[in-house]
Design a protein around this motif. Structure first.
Motif, PDB file in Angstrom:
ATOM      1  N   ALA A 108       0.835  -1.286   0.120  1.00  0.00           N
ATOM      2  CA  ALA A 108      -0.024   0.133  -0.140  1.00  0.00           C
ATOM      3  C   ALA A 108       0.829   1.143  -0.049  1.00  0.00           C
ATOM      4  O   ALA A 108       1.635   1.291   0.769  1.00  0.00           O
ATOM      5  N   PRO A 109       0.639   2.101  -0.978  1.00  0.00           N
ATOM      6  CA  PRO A 109       1.274   3.471  -0.958  1.00  0.00           C
ATOM      7  C   PRO A 109       0.988   4.302   0.480  1.00  0.00           C
ATOM      8  O   PRO A 109      -0.177   4.406   0.752  1.00  0.00           O
ATOM      9  N   SER A 110       1.875   4.996   0.824  1.00  0.00           N
ATOM     10  CA  SER A 110       1.937   5.923   2.060  1.00  0.00           C
ATOM     11  C   SER A 110       0.904   6.930   1.571  1.00  0.00           C
ATOM     12  O   SER A 110       0.780   7.381   0.214  1.00  0.00           O
ATOM     13  N   ALA A 111       0.229   7.521   2.440  1.00  0.00           N
ATOM     14  CA  ALA A 111      -0.725   8.717   2.257  1.00  0.00           C
ATOM     15  C   ALA A 111       0.041   9.995   1.670  1.00  0.00           C
ATOM     16  O   ALA A 111      -0.696  10.726   1.160  1.00  0.00           O
ATOM     17  N   TRP A 130       2.447  11.530   7.894  1.00  0.00           N
ATOM     18  CA  TRP A 130       2.793  11.534   6.394  1.00  0.00           C
ATOM     19  C   TRP A 130       2.421  10.154   5.896  1.00  0.00           C
ATOM     20  O   TRP A 130       1.893   9.967   4.957  1.00  0.00           O
ATOM     21  N   GLU A 131       2.602   8.965   6.713  1.00  0.00           N
ATOM     22  CA  GLU A 131       2.350   7.756   5.983  1.00  0.00           C
ATOM     23  C   GLU A 131       0.814   7.358   6.081  1.00  0.00           C
ATOM     24  O   GLU A 131       0.347   6.668   5.097  1.00  0.00           O
ATOM     25  N   PHE A 132       0.114   7.944   7.137  1.00  0.00           N
ATOM     26  CA  PHE A 132      -1.463   7.262   7.297  1.00  0.00           C
ATOM     27  C   PHE A 132      -2.387   8.423   7.289  1.00  0.00           C
ATOM     28  O   PHE A 132      -1.941   9.533   7.840  1.00  0.00           O
ATOM     29  N   LEU A 190      -5.663   5.498  10.208  1.00  0.00           N
ATOM     30  CA  LEU A 190      -5.363   5.535  11.777  1.00  0.00           C
ATOM     31  C   LEU A 190      -6.417   5.002  12.679  1.00  0.00           C
ATOM     32  O   LEU A 190      -6.071   4.196  13.629  1.00  0.00           O
ATOM     33  N   ARG A 191      -7.507   5.545  12.335  1.00  0.00           N
ATOM     34  CA  ARG A 191      -8.996   5.129  12.901  1.00  0.00           C
ATOM     35  C   ARG A 191      -8.874   3.423  13.123  1.00  0.00           C
ATOM     36  O   ARG A 191      -9.092   2.844  14.200  1.00  0.00           O
ATOM     37  N   GLY A 192      -8.965   2.875  11.766  1.00  0.00           N
ATOM     38  CA  GLY A 192      -8.932   1.709  11.485  1.00  0.00           C
ATOM     39  C   GLY A 192      -7.732   0.739  12.213  1.00  0.00           C
ATOM     40  O   GLY A 192      -8.065  -0.267  12.779  1.00  0.00           O
TER      41      GLY A 192
END
Length: 177
Positions: free
Chosen positions: A30-33, A122-124, A129-131
């Motif tokens: 999964a790519p970072s956000a 930066w990543e999420f 993050l909630r999940g």
């Protein structure tokens, strides 16, 4: 310095086409956000919950990740010290370097805190993050974290002889090149 050169070479080697991952593997990651804006108060609270739930905050607070330096004889913890006689006790050999690292670490701890918070931001995304936090705080998530720790400890201990043989053979192979 030698260690930094090795890390750099390993990084370059890892990124070379000779060690490229099989086709399709990269697309599964999964790519970072890549969130560059500062986190909202709610996202920062999620970041802190993530760090606490994952155990990361405890590692930052304790400086425990520095242990690898405390037990590395190549760093010469006792060489050239006026109080080398103190370092002869077994307890001092185990606790002295770690105590020194933790003492100096306190000055740098805020930098580690900020670096991790910034990268997690930066990543999420906030939704991710909630999940993640929801999972980590659930009984299944707690089992996962505990099970992962036990798995690493178990395999690390049970694979010591295999790893030693592997490294010995790799050194022999390297020397014959």
């Amino acid at each position: 310095m030698k260690r930094l050169v090795c890390i750099a070479l390993l990084t370059l080697g890892y990124n070379s086409s000779a060690s490229a991952e099989p086709e399709g593997v990269q697309s599964m990651i999964a790519p970072s956000a890549q969130v560059s804006s500062s986190p909202s108060a709610e996202k920062l609270a999620l970041i802190h919950r993530f760090m606490k739930s994952s155990g990361l905050q405890d590692r930052i607070d304790s400086g425990r990740f520095l242990e690898r330096y405390a037990f590395n004889p190549e760093l010469g913890w006792t060489q050239g010290t006026e109080n080398a006689h103190r370092n002869n006790t077994l307890i001092e050999q185990w606790t002295g370097p770690m105590d020194a690292l933790k003492s100096v670490y306190e000055e740098y701890r805020p930098q580690y805190q900020e670096a991790y918070e910034d990268h997690i931001n930066w990543e999420f995304t906030e939704e991710e993050l909630r999940g993640i936090v929801s999972f980590l705080d659930s009984p299944l998530g707690k089992h996962y974290l505990d099970g992962s720790w036990r798995m690493e400890a178990y395999t690390g201990t049970n694979m010591e002889e295999t790893e030693e043989m592997l490294v010995t053979k790799a050194i022999e192979l390297y020397r014959t090149r």
